[in-house]
Design a protein around this motif. Structure first.
Motif, PDB file in Angstrom:
ATOM      1  N   LEU A  94       0.780  -0.923   0.278  1.00 24.16           N
ATOM      2  CA  LEU A  94      -0.142   0.364  -0.222  1.00 24.16           C
ATOM      3  C   LEU A  94       0.845   1.230  -0.625  1.00 24.16           C
ATOM      4  O   LEU A  94       1.347   1.507   0.414  1.00 24.16           O
ATOM      5  CB  LEU A  94      -0.267   0.131   0.997  1.00 24.16           C
ATOM      6  CG  LEU A  94      -2.095   1.267   1.084  1.00 24.16           C
ATOM      7  CD1 LEU A  94      -2.602   1.927   0.444  1.00 24.16           C
ATOM      8  CD2 LEU A  94      -2.779   1.331   2.870  1.00 24.16           C
ATOM      9  N   LEU A  95       1.148   2.184  -0.692  1.00 26.03           N
ATOM     10  CA  LEU A  95       0.853   3.480  -0.832  1.00 26.03           C
ATOM     11  C   LEU A  95       0.582   4.402  -0.573  1.00 26.03           C
ATOM     12  O   LEU A  95      -0.275   4.785  -1.515  1.00 26.03           O
ATOM     13  CB  LEU A  95       1.958   3.537  -2.485  1.00 26.03           C
ATOM     14  CG  LEU A  95       3.498   2.693  -2.625  1.00 26.03           C
ATOM     15  CD1 LEU A  95       2.989   1.934  -3.756  1.00 26.03           C
ATOM     16  CD2 LEU A  95       4.679   3.339  -2.742  1.00 26.03           C
ATOM     17  N   ILE A  96       0.775   5.004  -0.218  1.00 27.91           N
ATOM     18  CA  ILE A  96      -0.528   6.438   0.512  1.00 27.91           C
ATOM     19  C   ILE A  96       0.713   7.203  -0.217  1.00 27.91           C
ATOM     20  O   ILE A  96       1.259   8.410  -0.188  1.00 27.91           O
ATOM     21  CB  ILE A  96      -0.440   6.333   2.053  1.00 27.91           C
ATOM     22  CG1 ILE A  96      -1.402   5.268   2.056  1.00 27.91           C
ATOM     23  CG2 ILE A  96      -0.697   7.510   2.172  1.00 27.91           C
ATOM     24  CD1 ILE A  96      -1.348   5.447   3.997  1.00 27.91           C
ATOM     25  N   ALA A  97      -0.065   8.395  -0.991  1.00 29.06           N
ATOM     26  CA  ALA A  97       0.745   8.918  -1.903  1.00 29.06           C
ATOM     27  C   ALA A  97       0.072  10.262  -2.947  1.00 29.06           C
ATOM     28  O   ALA A  97      -1.230   9.711  -3.012  1.00 29.06           O
ATOM     29  CB  ALA A  97       1.983   8.168  -2.389  1.00 29.06           C
ATOM     30  N   GLY A  98       0.624  11.144  -3.309  1.00 26.77           N
ATOM     31  CA  GLY A  98       0.028  12.228  -3.516  1.00 26.77           C
ATOM     32  C   GLY A  98      -0.757  13.023  -3.053  1.00 26.77           C
ATOM     33  O   GLY A  98      -1.487  12.705  -2.207  1.00 26.77           O
ATOM     34  N   SER A  99      -1.108  14.454  -4.132  1.00 28.09           N
ATOM     35  CA  SER A  99      -1.662  15.682  -3.964  1.00 28.09           C
ATOM     36  C   SER A  99      -2.372  16.014  -4.839  1.00 28.09           C
ATOM     37  O   SER A  99      -1.261  16.255  -6.272  1.00 28.09           O
ATOM     38  CB  SER A  99      -1.025  16.109  -2.660  1.00 28.09           C
ATOM     39  OG  SER A  99      -0.643  16.732  -3.468  1.00 28.09           O
ATOM     40  N   GLU A 100      -2.953  17.055  -5.063  1.00 30.35           N
ATOM     41  CA  GLU A 100      -3.150  17.981  -6.324  1.00 30.35           C
ATOM     42  C   GLU A 100      -1.728  18.314  -6.701  1.00 30.35           C
ATOM     43  O   GLU A 100      -1.084  18.918  -6.166  1.00 30.35           O
ATOM     44  CB  GLU A 100      -3.938  19.253  -5.869  1.00 30.35           C
ATOM     45  CG  GLU A 100      -4.437  20.136  -7.372  1.00 30.35           C
ATOM     46  CD  GLU A 100      -5.543  20.878  -7.747  1.00 30.35           C
ATOM     47  OE1 GLU A 100      -6.324  20.680  -8.038  1.00 30.35           O
ATOM     48  OE2 GLU A 100      -5.517  21.518  -6.393  1.00 30.35           O
ATOM     49  N   ALA A 131       4.457  11.479  -8.213  1.00 28.72           N
ATOM     50  CA  ALA A 131       5.694  11.437  -7.015  1.00 28.72           C
ATOM     51  C   ALA A 131       5.023   9.876  -7.060  1.00 28.72           C
ATOM     52  O   ALA A 131       5.624   8.976  -6.017  1.00 28.72           O
ATOM     53  CB  ALA A 131       5.610  12.365  -5.714  1.00 28.72           C
ATOM     54  N   ALA A 132       3.121  10.124  -6.939  1.00 29.41           N
ATOM     55  CA  ALA A 132       2.286   8.427  -6.092  1.00 29.41           C
ATOM     56  C   ALA A 132       3.441   8.041  -7.815  1.00 29.41           C
ATOM     57  O   ALA A 132       2.953   6.762  -6.776  1.00 29.41           O
ATOM     58  CB  ALA A 132       1.484   9.366  -5.999  1.00 29.41           C
ATOM     59  N   TYR A 152      -2.919  -5.591   3.661  1.00 35.84           N
ATOM     60  CA  TYR A 152      -1.392  -4.623   3.587  1.00 35.84           C
ATOM     61  C   TYR A 152      -0.219  -5.727   4.306  1.00 35.84           C
ATOM     62  O   TYR A 152       0.208  -5.463   5.436  1.00 35.84           O
ATOM     63  CB  TYR A 152      -1.958  -3.760   3.723  1.00 35.84           C
ATOM     64  CG  TYR A 152      -2.761  -2.586   3.093  1.00 35.84           C
ATOM     65  CD1 TYR A 152      -2.550  -2.558   1.474  1.00 35.84           C
ATOM     66  CD2 TYR A 152      -3.475  -2.134   3.441  1.00 35.84           C
ATOM     67  CE1 TYR A 152      -4.716  -2.221   0.821  1.00 35.84           C
ATOM     68  CE2 TYR A 152      -5.150  -1.719   3.078  1.00 35.84           C
ATOM     69  CZ  TYR A 152      -5.279  -1.246   1.473  1.00 35.84           C
ATOM     70  OH  TYR A 152      -6.916  -1.392   0.990  1.00 35.84           O
ATOM     71  N   SER A 153       0.824  -5.778   3.062  1.00 37.02           N
ATOM     72  CA  SER A 153       1.491  -6.618   3.695  1.00 37.02           C
ATOM     73  C   SER A 153       3.073  -5.064   3.915  1.00 37.02           C
ATOM     74  O   SER A 153       3.735  -5.483   5.020  1.00 37.02           O
ATOM     75  CB  SER A 153       2.615  -7.776   2.487  1.00 37.02           C
ATOM     76  OG  SER A 153       1.387  -8.474   2.382  1.00 37.02           O
ATOM     77  N   ALA A 154       2.858  -4.835   4.223  1.00 34.89           N
ATOM     78  CA  ALA A 154       3.971  -3.008   3.859  1.00 34.89           C
ATOM     79  C   ALA A 154       3.088  -2.093   4.135  1.00 34.89           C
ATOM     80  O   ALA A 154       2.280  -1.942   2.407  1.00 34.89           O
ATOM     81  CB  ALA A 154       4.916  -3.690   2.950  1.00 34.89           C
ATOM     82  N   VAL A 155       3.791  -0.825   4.399  1.00 33.96           N
ATOM     83  CA  VAL A 155       2.683   0.471   3.262  1.00 33.96           C
ATOM     84  C   VAL A 155       3.917   1.441   4.024  1.00 33.96           C
ATOM     85  O   VAL A 155       4.618   1.659   5.023  1.00 33.96           O
ATOM     86  CB  VAL A 155       1.719   1.062   5.196  1.00 33.96           C
ATOM     87  CG1 VAL A 155       0.788   1.921   4.578  1.00 33.96           C
ATOM     88  CG2 VAL A 155       0.660  -0.369   5.111  1.00 33.96           C
ATOM     89  N   ALA A 156       3.679   2.320   2.687  1.00 34.82           N
ATOM     90  CA  ALA A 156       4.683   3.224   2.739  1.00 34.82           C
ATOM     91  C   ALA A 156       3.490   4.606   2.315  1.00 34.82           C
ATOM     92  O   ALA A 156       2.613   5.101   1.181  1.00 34.82           O
ATOM     93  CB  ALA A 156       5.171   3.548   1.202  1.00 34.82           C
ATOM     94  N   VAL A 157       4.261   5.460   2.814  1.00 32.11           N
ATOM     95  CA  VAL A 157       3.624   6.836   2.811  1.00 32.11           C
ATOM     96  C   VAL A 157       4.565   8.109   2.959  1.00 32.11           C
ATOM     97  O   VAL A 157       5.553   8.206   3.243  1.00 32.11           O
ATOM     98  CB  VAL A 157       3.457   7.176   4.166  1.00 32.11           C
ATOM     99  CG1 VAL A 157       2.197   8.450   4.520  1.00 32.11           C
ATOM    100  CG2 VAL A 157       2.107   6.033   5.151  1.00 32.11           C
ATOM    101  N   GLY A 158       3.745   8.796   2.425  1.00 32.40           N
ATOM    102  CA  GLY A 158       4.947  10.191   1.806  1.00 32.40           C
ATOM    103  C   GLY A 158       5.269  11.156   0.783  1.00 32.40           C
ATOM    104  O   GLY A 158       4.959  11.759   0.572  1.00 32.40           O
ATOM    105  N   THR A 182      18.134  13.357  -9.719  1.00 30.33           N
ATOM    106  CA  THR A 182      17.447  13.779 -10.155  1.00 30.33           C
ATOM    107  C   THR A 182      15.536  14.061  -9.376  1.00 30.33           C
ATOM    108  O   THR A 182      15.824  12.805  -8.786  1.00 30.33           O
ATOM    109  CB  THR A 182      16.803  13.171 -11.354  1.00 30.33           C
ATOM    110  OG1 THR A 182      16.486  13.847 -11.931  1.00 30.33           O
ATOM    111  CG2 THR A 182      17.243  11.611 -10.896  1.00 30.33           C
ATOM    112  N   GLY A 183      14.845  14.413  -9.610  1.00 28.74           N
ATOM    113  CA  GLY A 183      13.448  14.345  -8.359  1.00 28.74           C
ATOM    114  C   GLY A 183      12.511  13.376  -9.162  1.00 28.74           C
ATOM    115  O   GLY A 183      12.694  12.630 -10.012  1.00 28.74           O
ATOM    116  N   GLY A 184      12.514  12.731  -8.018  1.00 30.41           N
ATOM    117  CA  GLY A 184      11.707  11.907  -8.187  1.00 30.41           C
ATOM    118  C   GLY A 184      12.376  10.234  -7.674  1.00 30.41           C
ATOM    119  O   GLY A 184      11.940   9.037  -7.111  1.00 30.41           O
ATOM    120  N   SER A 185      13.538  10.488  -7.988  1.00 27.04           N
ATOM    121  CA  SER A 185      14.744   9.281  -7.496  1.00 27.04           C
ATOM    122  C   SER A 185      14.002   8.610  -6.214  1.00 27.04           C
ATOM    123  O   SER A 185      13.573   7.291  -6.238  1.00 27.04           O
ATOM    124  CB  SER A 185      15.528   9.636  -7.393  1.00 27.04           C
ATOM    125  OG  SER A 185      16.663   8.275  -7.145  1.00 27.04           O
ATOM    126  N   GLY A 186      14.026   9.556  -4.784  1.00 21.67           N
ATOM    127  CA  GLY A 186      13.816   8.854  -4.028  1.00 21.67           C
ATOM    128  C   GLY A 186      12.416   8.264  -3.689  1.00 21.67           C
ATOM    129  O   GLY A 186      11.814   7.267  -3.060  1.00 21.67           O
TER     130      GLY A 186
END
Length: 510
Positions: free
Chosen positions: A255-261, A266-267, A322-328, A444-448
């Protein structure tokens, strides 16, 4: 590969000598042979060779190397510093060998009884630095600081034996970079040093290479490590092969909790990282504005929709699905998002369920510092320098930041992935694993964001957080190297890195 402390290296040399019935002088001979081979592979005998040797065993290495180079047609000018007759027995023996050599060698022995006439140095010289080894524990005396300054201002290429003189093997807090020899090439004997992996020291290290000096493999295996250099073989050993009858259910759900307007990219990158890392299923929790974007860009992922149109206002707290969750990645720092993250962390902490926190999740915690008290045990935090400093206070150097990360990891019982050239995976038990893969193309942006997804993908497959962290960092770095080959260091993007994650895993496993 183990990164040895000064004490551990001395122990390894001593035990190797004992196991093989060798003298310490024999070990110096092995070192000198390896150093000589490296120098002769890079510089011709007609170069003017100026050697500075100290009175300890680093000086002995330099003297024996000079003798071997002279036998191959080089004409070394040696400046041996034997201040107050402090020369070690091994260094004395190597000096006597040089004096007895039939080859062309010039040796000046400086004992401190009279003023030393500086040799004239210029860019046409090759300087060998054998003044002080990694056992140095205090800054150089003023007289040697002046010598170091002359070496650094000469413009000549410099080969430092074991470590640039003036540098400490481990922590260099309070030690001035201007008081260290600035090497072109550092030839470490037997093992790398912690100082090599810290960005502050890079101007003094130049290129560095570990030379095989014949340390006994059994002895090295028995020495416990605190610091470790993650290489391809290490990662290959821990990645589990897939069986013929496996299914997606065997590889968990990320599960990836990501993104905004305005930040859905990034999401998307994080989700692709998890997919390419091999998670069985990937779910993206995104605001409503991101539904069409995510389903178009990543049709292989499922989408869980937040009630809010523009930002994350709720975060799933159900640990069963969910086996693993990432946020940010890309979530922003809206007050609703910060509050949702607080509720999420409390729920995960109560369930003793680790989480991966990156990018804006870390910035949300920095905005509301009490949230850090609710980090689940063995969570993985993946800050770059700026994010780390916002969370834990501004640090004056890379070394200070790394030492702070050690304190933080131990205090909160979490894993800190401090991103950089040698990304440091800092564990709560005080161990640090340094990643060796990667390319400047990854700046470069987004690598992380891709890395966050990769860690989540491996954790979903059942890897423990500390193992998933170093596997992911290495694979991510290899993918960056592949992207650089395809697009060049200037042209590679985070999307290119994400696209190469699967190939990188296959490459590592070959």
């Amino acid at each position: 590969m183990k990164i040895l402390t000064n004490e551990q290296l001395r122990e390894a040399i001593r035990r190797t000598a004992e196991a093989g019935g060798l003298r310490e002088l024999d070990m110096i001979e092995h070192s000198a042979e390896a150093i000589t081979a490296e120098i002769t592979s890079r510089w011709r005998p007609n170069v003017r060779l100026v050697v500075f040797a100290g009175w300890g065993n680093n000086g002995a290495d330099a003297l024996e190397t000079s003798r071997l180079l002279a036998a191959q047609g080089y004409r070394p000018e040696i400046y041996l510093f034997n201040i107050k007759n402090m020369i070690t027995p091994e260094c004395r023996a190597c000096r006597d060998r040089v004096l007895a050599s039939p080859d062309t060698v010039t040796l000046y022995e400086i004992d401190g009884s009279e003023n030393f006439a500086w040799p004239e140095l210029d860019s046409n010289c090759l300087i060998v630095d054998g003044l002080f080894g990694s056992g140095l524990t205090k800054p150089l005396p003023v007289s040697f600081q002046l010598l170091v300054s002359n070496i650094n201002n000469s413009g000549a290429p410099v080969v430092s034996i074991d470590i640039p003189s003036g540098m400490f093997g481990e922590w260099n807090d309070g030690n001035s970079l201007s008081h260290m020899v600035h090497a072109t090439l550092t030839l470490a004997l037997g093992a790398p040093r912690l100082a090599f992996l810290i960005a502050d020291n890079a101007p003094a290290l130049g290129e560095w290479k570990v030379l095989n000096i014949g340390l006994d493999a059994k002895v090295l295996a028995e020495i416990p490590y605190i610091y470790y250099l993650v290489q391809r073989g290490t990662v290959r050993q821990v990645i589990k092969p897939r069986t013929e009858f496996c299914s997606k259910a065997d590889f968990g759900t990320s599960l990836l909790i990501a993104g905004s307007e305005g930040m859905m990219g990034a999401a998307i990158l994080a989700v692709e990282g998890a997919l390419r890392a091999g998670a069985g299923k990937v779910v993206a929790h995104v605001p409503q504005c991101g539904i069409a974007i995510m389903q178009t860009a990543q049709p292989c992922a499922m989408v869980d929709t937040d009630p809010n149109q523009r930002c994350i206002s709720q975060m799933p707290t159900d640990n069963k699905h969910y086996s693993a969750v990432a946020v940010g990645p890309g979530i922003g720092t809206h007050d609703m998002t910060v509050s949702a993250l607080g509720q999420f962390l409390r729920a995960r902490s109560a369930a003793n369920a680790p989480v991966i926190l990156d990018a804006d999740a870390l910035n949300c915690i920095a905005a509301r510092s009490n949230l850090i008290e609710h980090l689940p045990v063995l969570s993985v935090l993946t800050p770059h320098d700026g994010e780390f400093d916002r969370l834990f206070g501004r640090q004056k150097s890379h070394e200070a930041r790394l030492r702070k990360a050690l304190d933080v990891a131990a205090f909160y019982n979490v894993i800190i992935v401090l991103k950089g050239r040698y990304t440091a995976i800092v564990r709560p038990d005080g161990r640090i694993f340094f990643n060796t893969s990667g390319s400047p193309a990854m700046a470069t942006g987004g690598s992380g964001d891709v890395l966050t997804g990769v860690i989540c993908g491996f954790m979903a497959q059942g890897y423990k957080p500390e193992i998933a962290a170093f596997i992911s960092c290495f694979v991510h770095g290899v993918a960056g190297e592949m992207a650089a080959i395809e697009q060049g260091e200037f042209g590679a993007t985070a999307k290119d890195i994400a696209a190469n994650i699967g190939k990188a895993i296959a490459s590592v496993c070959e």
